[in-house]
Design a protein around this motif. Sequence first.
Motif, PDB file in Angstrom:
ATOM      1  N   GLY A 157       0.835  -1.267  -0.017  1.00 17.01           N
ATOM      2  CA  GLY A 157      -0.006  -0.171  -0.054  1.00 17.01           C
ATOM      3  C   GLY A 157       0.768   1.266   0.004  1.00 17.01           C
ATOM      4  N   GLN A 158       0.664   2.069   1.121  1.00 18.83           N
ATOM      5  CA  GLN A 158       1.577   3.290   1.100  1.00 18.83           C
ATOM      6  C   GLN A 158       2.179   3.452   2.444  1.00 18.83           C
ATOM      7  OE1 GLN A 158      -1.286   6.607   0.534  1.00 18.83           O
ATOM      8  NE2 GLN A 158      -0.610   6.422  -1.724  1.00 18.83           N
ATOM      9  N   ASN A 159       2.571   1.907   2.933  1.00 20.02           N
ATOM     10  CA  ASN A 159       3.225   1.786   4.056  1.00 20.02           C
ATOM     11  C   ASN A 159       4.905   2.082   3.868  1.00 20.02           C
ATOM     12  OD1 ASN A 159       1.178   1.343   5.882  1.00 20.02           O
ATOM     13  ND2 ASN A 159       1.552  -0.848   5.817  1.00 20.02           N
ATOM     14  N   HIS A 160       5.127   2.316   2.671  1.00 19.61           N
ATOM     15  CA  HIS A 160       6.643   2.853   2.461  1.00 19.61           C
ATOM     16  C   HIS A 160       6.966   4.170   2.871  1.00 19.61           C
ATOM     17  CE1 HIS A 160       4.546   5.071  -0.691  1.00 19.61           C
ATOM     18  NE2 HIS A 160       4.115   3.903  -1.299  1.00 19.61           N
TER      19      HIS A 160
ATOM     20  N   ILE B 148      12.686   2.240   1.094  1.00 18.45           N
ATOM     21  CA  ILE B 148      11.817   1.372   1.979  1.00 18.45           C
ATOM     22  C   ILE B 148      10.946   0.595   1.232  1.00 18.45           C
ATOM     23  CG2 ILE B 148      10.043   1.746   3.705  1.00 18.45           C
ATOM     24  CD1 ILE B 148      11.337   3.852   4.931  1.00 18.45           C
ATOM     25  N   ALA B 149      10.426   1.024   0.078  1.00 19.84           N
ATOM     26  CA  ALA B 149       9.460   0.376  -0.816  1.00 19.84           C
ATOM     27  C   ALA B 149      10.277  -0.890  -1.276  1.00 19.84           C
ATOM     28  CB  ALA B 149       8.792   1.161  -1.806  1.00 19.84           C
TER      29      ALA B 149
ATOM     30  N   HIS C  95       2.917  13.358  -0.740  1.00 18.46           N
ATOM     31  CA  HIS C  95       4.014  12.636  -0.067  1.00 18.46           C
ATOM     32  C   HIS C  95       4.276  11.129  -0.151  1.00 18.46           C
ATOM     33  CE1 HIS C  95       7.322  12.125   2.732  1.00 18.46           C
ATOM     34  NE2 HIS C  95       6.686  11.170   3.366  1.00 18.46           N
ATOM     35  N   LEU C  96       3.079  10.717  -0.345  1.00 15.55           N
ATOM     36  CA  LEU C  96       3.115   9.019  -0.259  1.00 15.55           C
ATOM     37  C   LEU C  96       3.052   8.409  -1.626  1.00 15.55           C
ATOM     38  CD1 LEU C  96       0.610   8.644   2.921  1.00 15.55           C
ATOM     39  CD2 LEU C  96       3.100   8.157   2.969  1.00 15.55           C
TER      40      LEU C  96
ATOM     41  N   ASP D 238      -2.439   2.692   8.622  1.00 13.48           N
ATOM     42  CA  ASP D 238      -2.439   0.982   8.146  1.00 13.48           C
ATOM     43  C   ASP D 238      -1.272   0.265   8.930  1.00 13.48           C
ATOM     44  OD1 ASP D 238      -4.408   1.693   6.340  1.00 13.48           O
ATOM     45  OD2 ASP D 238      -2.979   1.478   4.713  1.00 13.48           O
ATOM     46  N   HIS D 239      -0.442   0.842   9.562  1.00 13.96           N
ATOM     47  CA  HIS D 239       0.771  -0.011  10.101  1.00 13.96           C
ATOM     48  C   HIS D 239       0.350  -0.811  11.105  1.00 13.96           C
ATOM     49  CE1 HIS D 239       3.911   1.691   7.991  1.00 13.96           C
ATOM     50  NE2 HIS D 239       3.508   2.906   8.337  1.00 13.96           N
TER      51      HIS D 239
END
Length: 359
Positions: free
Chosen positions: A26-29, A35-36, A87-88, A249-250
């Motif tokens: 998702g966008q947890n990067h 990080i992605a 940003h994400l 989401d984390h």
Amino acid sequence: MVREFELCPGRRVGGDQPCFIIAEIGQNHQGDLDIAKRMIRMAKDCGADCAKFQKSELEYKFNKKALERPYTSKHSWGKTYGEHKRHLEFSHDQYRELKKYAEEIGIFFTASGMDEMAVEFLHELDVPFFKVGSGDTNNFPYLEKTAKKGRPMVISSGMQSMNTMHQVYQIVKPINPNFCFLQCTSAYPLQPEDVNLRVISAYQSAFPDIPIGYSGHETGIAISVAAVAMGAKVLERHVTLDKTWKGSDHQASLEPNELAELVKAIRTVEKAMGSPIKQLLPCEMACNEKLGKSVVAKVAIPEGAILTLDMLTVKVGEPKGFPPESIFDLVGQKVKKSIEEDETITEQVVVNHVKKVKY
């Protein structure tokens, strides 16, 4: 048998195929390309089949006022919701770089197209399948356009009703038969009482010609393993490198050790599902030889006697004789010779015994 189709090149889903496991990055990067990539590598190392992101073309997903809305959440990456989302959001070139990296390490790569223009880009990017997030499942023009691209589709059903899912089926099926539904509840983290795994069975009954799966936002792995045991053929779980990171989401995501444990548990459960045929298995023979019981003489039985039930009992006997389920068949049979008390009843001492086939 539920229909199978090829979701990714060389990887089919449905029928007796193993569950296809999607690691939802998702966008947890955190908006960080490095990080992605680490998360794609983590998904691969943990045994997931696919690493998935979320792609938006923000001006097509949100209206102007939504993007300008102040965003003061502790999870915010900007003063407005638009700044936060920008940003994400990775660029097209960054997506190409991520897809190339995934291909290099050997894991499938895709993303949820969060609006119609994002779907256009993902189609150009040549992802193996489209993921339709729950927020677009009742967006019928979007569904129709996406289905017409001809790529397989995985459609989540959070926030939807069974009536809506029937409409989705009727829209997509005539255009593109290669799709599946995922039971999903859109809450983060999801409480067990709101999971409703029985919807998987309801979908299997209502839509018997497509695979059914599960997209989970709960904590831990037990519920997802149960979903696979119920027949989920596609499983999606959010993943993270650290649950304490900023972002809503984390907390509902799996860290690497949990994802690895989930994949291992799923593959174990799939082996354990086995065959629906119940029979004595080769692996049980040793136990059967040691502890399997036989019919034995409860009292001394003279030669020529007609067996009655009160002459017989069941014990672990040496040697083996008639199995316990034969005891009623022995009643009324004549014995050829005398049998001592506590002696096993064997085929050799029963007149004209015909061995019955066990089913």
